[in-house]
Design an enzyme around this catalytic site. Sequence first.
Site, PDB file in Angstrom:
ATOM      1  N   LYS A   1       0.603  -1.082  -0.042  1.00 16.37           N
ATOM      2  CA  LYS A   1      -0.069  -0.035   0.005  1.00 16.37           C
ATOM      3  C   LYS A   1       0.750   1.089   0.062  1.00 16.37           C
ATOM      4  CE  LYS A   1      -3.599  -2.730   2.045  1.00 16.37           C
ATOM      5  NZ  LYS A   1      -4.869  -2.630   2.774  1.00 16.37           N
TER       6      LYS A   1
ATOM      7  N   HIS B   1      -8.693  -3.328  -5.753  1.00 20.19           N
ATOM      8  CA  HIS B   1      -8.585  -3.534  -4.373  1.00 20.19           C
ATOM      9  C   HIS B   1      -9.741  -2.520  -3.784  1.00 20.19           C
ATOM     10  CE1 HIS B   1      -6.952  -2.882  -0.679  1.00 20.19           C
ATOM     11  NE2 HIS B   1      -6.544  -4.152  -0.782  1.00 20.19           N
TER      12      HIS B   1
END
Length: 261
Positions: free
Chosen positions: A11, A104
């Site tokens: 991330k 995602h």
Amino acid sequence: MRRKIVVGNWKMNKTFPEAEDLLDELAERLKEEQDDQDVEVIVCPPFLYAEMAHDLCTDEDDESQVYYSVGVQDVSEHAQGAYTGEVSAAMLSSMGVEYCIVGHSERRKYFGESDAQVSRKVEQLLQNEITPIVCCGENAEERESGMQFDVIGRQLKEGLFGLKPLDFSRLVIAYEPVWAIGTGKTATPGQAQEVHAWIRNLVQEQYGKEIARVLPILYGGSCNARTARDLFAQPDIDGGLIGGASLNADDFIAIVNSFEK
Ligand code: 13P
């Protein structure tokens, strides 16, 4: 036998020197500590570090020894041109990127990514020989109201079922229940297995037995060194998509080593 895969999704974490340290440590330690060479390890740092990740993923003395593959966390739905700030699949491919996470839940939630965009991104990736890791999963409210299969079914049908069988067979799918992401509330092995088996069955109805049988389906959502073993022991769980626990080499390598022998 299906492929066994562990993916680290960093991330938006790590500065350049921190990323360099972790990538270095991962390569060095995977060389010594990875129990099962059949497990594919994929690291998805921020775009900026993809080149460095690619440089550090092989043995210094023997470039044919690759300790992890490089992925990224997103891609443009467009091929090229006037799209300020975007990164194309062709650019990624030309830098040695082999995998890309698509759809995602954080991109769906904070950036409004739709199933139609997921579908276009997948097309771009496949055209550029990058393997899409496509995420699906319900949020807490949807699970509480028993809607998880409707939500996941829609995400898969609208995002992926337009693909020809040969293209679909190149995908990796990740089931990530949104309520489990970053919350410490891992799905139980039973909950995850139920959804994985359901996904495999849906794929079988659309694409037939053989494609469904070999499709890798990963679990993501607070999967860590403690919970990975029981999850990976389930018949339809082929590995993990790891967030927080991929930011630390001890935890990530323990997860890589969590498959039953
Ligand atoms: P966590 O492992 O931090 O819950 O994140 C999961 C995830 O979103 C991976 O893509």
